[in-house]
Design an enzyme around this catalytic site. Sequence first.
Site, mmCIF file in Angstrom:
data_model
loop_
_atom_site.group_PDB
_atom_site.id
_atom_site.type_symbol
_atom_site.label_atom_id
_atom_site.label_comp_id
_atom_site.label_asym_id
_atom_site.label_seq_id
_atom_site.Cartn_x
_atom_site.Cartn_y
_atom_site.Cartn_z
ATOM 1 N N GLU A 353 -43.592 23.807 30.053
ATOM 2 C CA GLU A 353 -44.645 24.084 29.064
ATOM 3 C C GLU A 353 -46.035 23.962 29.693
ATOM 4 O OE1 GLU A 353 -44.535 22.590 25.107
ATOM 5 O OE2 GLU A 353 -42.360 22.809 24.924
ATOM 6 N N ASP A 498 -36.401 20.586 31.027
ATOM 7 C CA ASP A 498 -36.183 20.271 29.622
ATOM 8 C C ASP A 498 -35.044 21.184 29.193
ATOM 9 O OD1 ASP A 498 -36.115 20.060 26.897
ATOM 10 O OD2 ASP A 498 -38.221 20.573 26.562
ATOM 11 N N ASN A 500 -33.198 20.810 26.464
ATOM 12 C CA ASN A 500 -33.048 20.847 25.005
ATOM 13 C C ASN A 500 -31.613 20.558 24.578
ATOM 14 O OD1 ASN A 500 -35.556 21.328 23.542
ATOM 15 N ND2 ASN A 500 -35.702 23.223 24.723
#
EC number: 3.1.4.-
Length: 611
Positions: A353, A498, A500
């Site tokens: 991100e 990440d 998730n």
Amino acid sequence: MWRLPGVRAALRGVRTAVERRSRTEAASETSVGAMERAVVRCVPSEPKLSLSFALADGSHKNMQRDQSEPLGRALSRIATNALKGHAKAAAAKKSRKNRPNASSGVACAGPGPGPEQAAACEPVVKLYYREEAVAEDVLNVDAWQDGAVLQIGDVKYKVERNPPAFTELQLPRYIMAGFPVCPKLGVEFGDPTGSLFRWYKETKPRAAEPEGEGPSSSSPSSPSPGWTETGVDERVYTPSNADIGLRLKLRCTPGNGQRFGPSRELESVCPVEAGPGTCTFDHRHLYTKKVTDDALIRTVSYNILADTYAQTEFSRTVLYPYCAPYALELDYRQNLIQKELTGYNADLICLQEVDRCVFTDSLVPALEAFGLEGVFRIKQHEGLATFYRKSKFRLVSQHDIAFHEALQSDPLHKELLEKLALYPPAQERVLQRSSVVQVSVLQSTKDSSKKICVANTHLYWHPKGGYIRLIQMAVALAHIRHVSCDLYPSIPVIFCGDFNSTPSTGMYHFVISGSIAEDHEDWTSSGEEERCNMSLSHFFKLKSACGEPAYTNYVGGFHGCLDYIFIDLNALEVEQVIPLPSHEEVTTHQALPSVSHPSDHIALVCDLKWK
């Protein structure tokens, strides 16, 4: 772009000489024969060139002329309209020095010209190159060469064509003691590494400004603040507690390793403030005070929360209503992110991100100051960044892919695509996702026989997207095997990101066990309509270097472990895991992000060792 060898060391060596030269040139500008500067910007892709210089009365002139225009027209324009004031001021100055009626290259006499005399009052305007007048039929694009001399009356200007110049220069709004300050800048015809920087601070606090006004709105009669050098001549400056209450000033000289452009000065709008107190990462930094020795690889994986997601009404009111609005602003969070990352003294940093502007304007200069270099891969609105310590590694090659593109076009995934094609609704959903994996091959600077494959990803986020994450992970692992086995045989793998996925999910089971059965519940994670049952396996023997923490993501409505550093057990082992913040630290301000933590995720940090 060509650079002098060892440019950073060379710049340090010439810095004093350049500044001494600048002072000497500034002092000599008032002497007879000193030339001022005329800056020409001429880019092939643009139809016009720009010409800028200072007038005799202290004002500045900026002109835009067609590149295909004959020089004579540009000179005529200068003579008849733009520089009458400059020529008259130069004539008046010379007259005062010599005698009242001395000629100054302006053919105008008497109390003032009438309209019929205007042509006679125009200054003599010529352009010279290598001491020869440039013909007036030469096009502007060819006439305005670097090193040419523009003469207007008695005033001469040295032409500098496309010198290094700042196109953007800005200090962050929030400047806090103990937090690195990195100016946002853009350089044309140069680069930051070839530029010079020097930091100053006020000698004493400035008097309070009237309500609604800033430093730039002070009256002309207001005394200018006194400035003292901080002794820092790098792009990044970290204020101390002694700087609290004082504004900062940065003097920048753009360069490209060969020459320097016009210097600019920039003052902070607000004084240095005290920091937010203890941050969630302060205690962790006690374990990472020094860079590890050559046998270890300190690795960080961190979703830093993209500004494009943090600065939405949904984020402020639904996702993070407990977070102070100013603590969601990028200027504030960048202070914390820079301090947190630089304090880990890492060898590898994998970030998710990452806004493009954050990578370019914040992370690169801040981490470069601490010995790291980075690469970026855009996803859609944000992307991935991988940084590595230059003293330990050099970048050999990059092998980034977008999952949906690789799945459709790379023969490596032909079998997987055929399995997925049996389930059209699921296939459509998988191919709509924009997720990517960033793969970098690094080589040890100490032992050229040692290479490592560093992968970084951010898998699809939706809670019902378990089967999509399984497909994405299968593509990622097949691609990483191709890089680490086929292209660079038998090099170890570090896979950060990440994902998730909590430890109870099919994705995590697939990575750790090496396979997943076709009847696993995650194949129906989005309901029967998108079912896509298949069995998968992969080649690697991987483990989570930081184990299975209770959470790496902690927001108001959810907390769980979503982030991992997967390592190749055949070649790497864990030396130590840097403890995560305590639950009390994480929940001091209810949840994350907060005034003391810049993201809704927590960084994973561990020291790895070659076997």
